[in-house]
Scaffold this active site. Structure first.
Site, PDB file in Angstrom:
ATOM      1  NE  ARG A 117     -24.167  29.461  32.482  1.00  0.00           N
ATOM      2  CZ  ARG A 117     -23.178  30.174  33.029  1.00  0.00           C
ATOM      3  NH1 ARG A 117     -23.372  31.440  33.363  1.00  0.00           N
ATOM      4  NH2 ARG A 117     -22.007  29.625  33.245  1.00  0.00           N
ATOM      5  CD  GLU A 123     -25.173  33.456  26.685  1.00  0.00           C
ATOM      6  OE1 GLU A 123     -23.970  33.148  26.799  1.00  0.00           O
ATOM      7  OE2 GLU A 123     -25.886  33.720  27.647  1.00  0.00           O
ATOM      8  CG  HIS A 172     -22.223  34.982  29.284  1.00  0.00           C
ATOM      9  ND1 HIS A 172     -22.786  33.742  29.149  1.00  0.00           N
ATOM     10  CD2 HIS A 172     -21.673  34.987  30.522  1.00  0.00           C
ATOM     11  CE1 HIS A 172     -22.587  33.025  30.250  1.00  0.00           C
ATOM     12  NE2 HIS A 172     -21.905  33.774  31.092  1.00  0.00           N
TER      13      HIS A 172
HETATM   14  C1  DGY Z   1     -19.185  31.648  34.550  1.00  0.00           C
HETATM   15  O1  DGY Z   1     -18.063  31.683  35.056  1.00  0.00           O
HETATM   16  O2  DGY Z   1     -19.978  30.720  34.742  1.00  0.00           O
HETATM   17  C2  DGY Z   1     -19.543  32.757  33.645  1.00  0.00           C
HETATM   18  O3  DGY Z   1     -20.907  32.915  33.477  1.00  0.00           O
HETATM   19  C3  DGY Z   1     -18.902  32.525  32.305  1.00  0.00           C
HETATM   20  O4  DGY Z   1     -19.504  31.430  31.704  1.00  0.00           O
END
Ligand code: DGY
Length: 327
Positions: A238, A267, A286
């Site tokens: 993240r 994002e 992402h």
């Molecule tokens: C997750 O599944 O956490 C991916 O990063 C998509 O948000």
């Protein structure tokens, strides 16, 4: 009577049929837009189940949903939910681990390869018509095989990355996690390190840990200062685990060699982000789990979790087990 479910994600026709067989579904499109959010707010008072992804479910939205029993997230990460508040209210939160592990590790390795071998930069250079003679050292990259892979967060995705590094690329694997994992050590010949030691030793520093109050801002100026000019930094976790400004400074000063980033503080990444000015940064949108197969598997998993919960059964992927059994 069928339960009310608010769906804020597009489902394939078979999954939609599965859901509609057991629930009365209100579809909210684009809940981050003004109209979508207004629609969501209108739908929440009836909602007994919620299913979607990427929405920050804050206390304000939650207060509009007095009948809510379950939130089924189409993601493994659950940093966008107020878990304590959900638990206090006895609302089940479920996620979709396992099904995305391999795909997300593939993305991590794609970023490792792309940054080390300068794949994006050199492909753009060819596309620009600049390939006029054999390339020389100015365009060389650095090897991946045989290097030291440093993984921060040895969960499922960390292990899948270690597997690729160890078996596929003959890499030495070191890791930092909240605890040492003897099974990981045995399987990949991996070695546990404290955070500082890992940052100093790894050729590739890869983040695969969840965002929590403890991990927010874990990698800042002090941590970048421990890395070496050869270090390649990879983030598939993240954005907020990293102090983005400190990372920009580390790139600017040559403190690190390159960065492969799939996640960002904000994002979508703003088009004027300084990160986009560096040739040695590979930024992706992402997309860790974003393949047709995996996104469908995640959605199926989320539908199953939701249906189990609405039927009074314990869902397979319960994030807040304190809510079970139901009071
Ligand atoms: C997750 O599944 O956490 C991916 O990063 C998509 O948000």
């Amino acid at each position: 009577m069928k339960k009310h479910v608010v769906l804020y994600k597009t489902l394939s026709a078979p999954l939609m049929a599965r859901l509609e067989a057991v629930a009365q579904v209100t579809v909210v499109e684009n809940p981050k837009s003004q109209d979508g959010l207004a629609h969501l707010r209108d739908a929440l008072p009836e909602a007994e189940g919620l299913l979607g992804a990427s929405l920050t479910l804050d206390a304000d939205l939650l207060s509009l949903a007095p009948r809510l029993q379950v939130v089924s997230s189409v993601s493994v990460g659950v940093d966008n939910y107020p878990i304590d508040e959900l638990t206090r209210r006895g609302i089940l939160l479920t996620n979709t681990p396992d099904v995305l592990t391999e795909t997300t590790a593939d993305t991590g390795f794609a970023l490792i390869m792309a940054t080390a071998r300068r794949v994006v930069e050199l492909a753009d250079w060819v596309r620009d018509g600049q390939w006029k003679q054999n390339i020389g050292p100015a365009h060389f990259g650095t090897d991946v095989h045989g290097k030291t892979l440093g993984i921060i967060g040895m969960g499922r995705i960390g292990e899948a990355l270690a597997q690729r590094g160890h078996f596929g690329f003959g890499m030495r694997v070191i890791y930092h996690s909240h605890s040492q994992k003897p099974a990981v050590d045995a399987r990949f010949g991996a070695e546990y390190r404290n955070l500082d030691a890992l940052l100093q030793e790894a050729d590739f520093v890869c983040l695969t840990l969840p965002l929590t109050a403890q991990t927010q801002g874990l990698i800042g100026a002090e941590q970048f200062a421990r890395m070496r000019p050869e270090t390649i930094f990879i983030n598939i976790a993240r954005g907020k685990v990293v102090d983005e400004q400190a990372m920009i400074e580390a790139l600017r000063s040559g403190q690190i060699r390159a960065a492969g980033l799939d996640v960002f503080t904000q994002e979508p990444l703003p088009a004027d982000s300084p990160l986009l000015t560096f040739d040695n940064v590979v930024a992706t949108p992402h997309m860790g789990s974003a393949t047709h197969e995996t996104r469908e598997a995640m959605a199926a998993c989320a539908v199953d979790n939701l249906i189990s919960a609405l039927n009074g059964q314990r869902p397979k992927d319960l994030v807040n087990p304190e809510t079970w059994p139901r009071g």
